[in-house]
Design a protein around this motif. Sequence first.
Motif, PDB file in Angstrom:
ATOM      1  N   PHE A  59      31.789  36.296  48.351  1.00  0.00           N
ATOM      2  CA  PHE A  59      31.344  35.316  49.339  1.00  0.00           C
ATOM      3  C   PHE A  59      29.831  35.392  49.534  1.00  0.00           C
ATOM      4  CE2 PHE A  59      30.431  34.064  53.722  1.00  0.00           C
ATOM      5  CZ  PHE A  59      31.027  32.821  53.771  1.00  0.00           C
ATOM      6  N   ILE A  60      29.305  36.603  49.626  1.00  0.00           N
ATOM      7  CA  ILE A  60      27.859  36.772  49.781  1.00  0.00           C
ATOM      8  C   ILE A  60      27.123  36.298  48.528  1.00  0.00           C
ATOM      9  CG2 ILE A  60      26.040  38.509  50.034  1.00  0.00           C
ATOM     10  CD1 ILE A  60      27.977  40.019  51.887  1.00  0.00           C
ATOM     11  N   ALA A  61      27.696  36.566  47.358  1.00  0.00           N
ATOM     12  CA  ALA A  61      27.068  36.133  46.106  1.00  0.00           C
ATOM     13  C   ALA A  61      27.007  34.607  46.013  1.00  0.00           C
ATOM     14  CB  ALA A  61      27.822  36.711  44.918  1.00  0.00           C
ATOM     15  N   THR A  62      28.097  33.935  46.389  1.00  0.00           N
ATOM     16  CA  THR A  62      28.060  32.467  46.352  1.00  0.00           C
ATOM     17  C   THR A  62      27.123  31.907  47.418  1.00  0.00           C
ATOM     18  OG1 THR A  62      30.044  32.350  47.739  1.00  0.00           O
ATOM     19  CG2 THR A  62      30.352  32.197  45.345  1.00  0.00           C
ATOM     20  N   SER A  63      27.016  32.602  48.558  1.00  0.00           N
ATOM     21  CA  SER A  63      26.074  32.162  49.592  1.00  0.00           C
ATOM     22  C   SER A  63      24.644  32.222  49.076  1.00  0.00           C
ATOM     23  CB  SER A  63      26.199  33.029  50.844  1.00  0.00           C
ATOM     24  OG  SER A  63      27.452  32.910  51.425  1.00  0.00           O
ATOM     25  N   LEU A  64      24.302  33.331  48.431  1.00  0.00           N
ATOM     26  CA  LEU A  64      22.953  33.467  47.878  1.00  0.00           C
ATOM     27  C   LEU A  64      22.700  32.452  46.765  1.00  0.00           C
ATOM     28  CD1 LEU A  64      22.613  37.356  47.792  1.00  0.00           C
ATOM     29  CD2 LEU A  64      21.490  35.751  49.339  1.00  0.00           C
ATOM     30  N   THR A  65      23.701  32.221  45.924  1.00  0.00           N
ATOM     31  CA  THR A  65      23.557  31.245  44.841  1.00  0.00           C
ATOM     32  C   THR A  65      23.325  29.848  45.393  1.00  0.00           C
ATOM     33  OG1 THR A  65      25.021  32.594  43.475  1.00  0.00           O
ATOM     34  CG2 THR A  65      24.635  30.329  42.764  1.00  0.00           C
ATOM     35  N   LEU A  66      24.091  29.464  46.412  1.00  0.00           N
ATOM     36  CA  LEU A  66      23.901  28.142  47.014  1.00  0.00           C
ATOM     37  C   LEU A  66      22.532  28.018  47.676  1.00  0.00           C
ATOM     38  CD1 LEU A  66      27.436  27.530  48.542  1.00  0.00           C
ATOM     39  CD2 LEU A  66      26.357  26.211  46.727  1.00  0.00           C
ATOM     40  N   THR A  67      22.057  29.103  48.275  1.00  0.00           N
ATOM     41  CA  THR A  67      20.734  29.076  48.897  1.00  0.00           C
ATOM     42  C   THR A  67      19.645  28.906  47.850  1.00  0.00           C
ATOM     43  OG1 THR A  67      21.537  30.524  50.652  1.00  0.00           O
ATOM     44  CG2 THR A  67      19.160  30.377  50.360  1.00  0.00           C
ATOM     45  N   ILE A  68      19.766  29.601  46.739  1.00  0.00           N
ATOM     46  CA  ILE A  68      18.768  29.486  45.672  1.00  0.00           C
ATOM     47  C   ILE A  68      18.775  28.089  45.073  1.00  0.00           C
ATOM     48  CG2 ILE A  68      18.190  30.313  43.342  1.00  0.00           C
ATOM     49  CD1 ILE A  68      19.161  33.104  44.314  1.00  0.00           C
ATOM     50  N   LEU A  69      19.964  27.531  44.831  1.00  0.00           N
ATOM     51  CA  LEU A  69      20.043  26.179  44.277  1.00  0.00           C
ATOM     52  C   LEU A  69      19.473  25.130  45.238  1.00  0.00           C
ATOM     53  CD1 LEU A  69      23.556  26.220  42.570  1.00  0.00           C
ATOM     54  CD2 LEU A  69      21.309  26.243  41.466  1.00  0.00           C
ATOM     55  N   ALA A  70      19.729  25.299  46.517  1.00  0.00           N
ATOM     56  CA  ALA A  70      19.193  24.357  47.493  1.00  0.00           C
ATOM     57  C   ALA A  70      17.674  24.464  47.579  1.00  0.00           C
ATOM     58  CB  ALA A  70      19.819  24.604  48.858  1.00  0.00           C
ATOM     59  N   ALA A  71      17.146  25.682  47.452  1.00  0.00           N
ATOM     60  CA  ALA A  71      15.695  25.864  47.495  1.00  0.00           C
ATOM     61  C   ALA A  71      15.028  25.249  46.269  1.00  0.00           C
ATOM     62  CB  ALA A  71      15.362  27.342  47.592  1.00  0.00           C
ATOM     63  N   GLN A  72      15.681  25.318  45.118  1.00  0.00           N
ATOM     64  CA  GLN A  72      15.110  24.707  43.920  1.00  0.00           C
ATOM     65  C   GLN A  72      15.111  23.186  44.008  1.00  0.00           C
ATOM     66  OE1 GLN A  72      17.417  26.307  40.719  1.00  0.00           O
ATOM     67  NE2 GLN A  72      16.242  28.208  40.609  1.00  0.00           N
ATOM     68  N   ASP A  73      16.165  22.631  44.611  1.00  0.00           N
ATOM     69  CA  ASP A  73      16.227  21.179  44.765  1.00  0.00           C
ATOM     70  C   ASP A  73      15.189  20.670  45.745  1.00  0.00           C
ATOM     71  OD1 ASP A  73      18.287  21.077  42.982  1.00  0.00           O
ATOM     72  OD2 ASP A  73      19.871  20.872  44.502  1.00  0.00           O
ATOM     73  N   ALA A  74      14.831  21.489  46.721  1.00  0.00           N
ATOM     74  CA  ALA A  74      13.938  21.049  47.785  1.00  0.00           C
ATOM     75  C   ALA A  74      12.495  21.468  47.555  1.00  0.00           C
ATOM     76  CB  ALA A  74      14.420  21.596  49.116  1.00  0.00           C
ATOM     77  N   SER A  75      12.178  22.036  46.411  1.00  0.00           N
ATOM     78  CA  SER A  75      10.815  22.519  46.202  1.00  0.00           C
ATOM     79  C   SER A  75       9.837  21.347  46.174  1.00  0.00           C
ATOM     80  CB  SER A  75      10.725  23.310  44.900  1.00  0.00           C
ATOM     81  OG  SER A  75      11.043  22.475  43.805  1.00  0.00           O
ATOM     82  N   GLY A  76       8.817  21.456  47.003  1.00  0.00           N
ATOM     83  CA  GLY A  76       7.782  20.431  47.064  1.00  0.00           C
ATOM     84  C   GLY A  76       8.157  19.205  47.867  1.00  0.00           C
ATOM     85  N   VAL A  77       9.276  19.222  48.531  1.00  0.00           N
ATOM     86  CA  VAL A  77       9.698  18.058  49.309  1.00  0.00           C
ATOM     87  C   VAL A  77       9.763  18.454  50.773  1.00  0.00           C
ATOM     88  CG1 VAL A  77      11.536  16.381  49.670  1.00  0.00           C
ATOM     89  CG2 VAL A  77      11.041  17.197  47.373  1.00  0.00           C
TER      90      VAL A  77
END
Length: 126
Positions: A59-77
């Motif tokens: 659960f913690i691993a998927t939480s971190l993965t989702l956070t990283i993916l969301a941060a990559q999508d939002a970079s510069g926006v």
Amino acid sequence: MQNVILIVHLLLALSLIGVVLLQRSEGGGLGMGGGGGAMSQRAAATALGKITWILAICFIATSLTLTILAAQDASGVSVMDRLTGGAPAAEEPSTPGEIDTDSLLPPPSASGRETSPDAPLVPRAD
């Protein structure tokens, strides 16, 4: 990709809730009451305890993965850019004294009569 991880994350959350609810209560909530010698002895790890740890780590691993993916999508926006749809902000009037007060008034009533600001809130019986 992100949707698949989100579905796995939700399934992990539900299964983690279920496994925790299946475990036997050891009583003595917050250390009160008789807990026997459980505090002094190291309790044997049960199968449900091991499953709980595995699910919690996943659960913690998927939480971190989702956070990283969301941060990559939002970079510069900016968040404000997302809310306005990328449109530039409306320009403010050049002089602060010029305010459009017509847009602040309510629309005319259905009867066609203009309502004055001093009119009573309750309509008169005509």
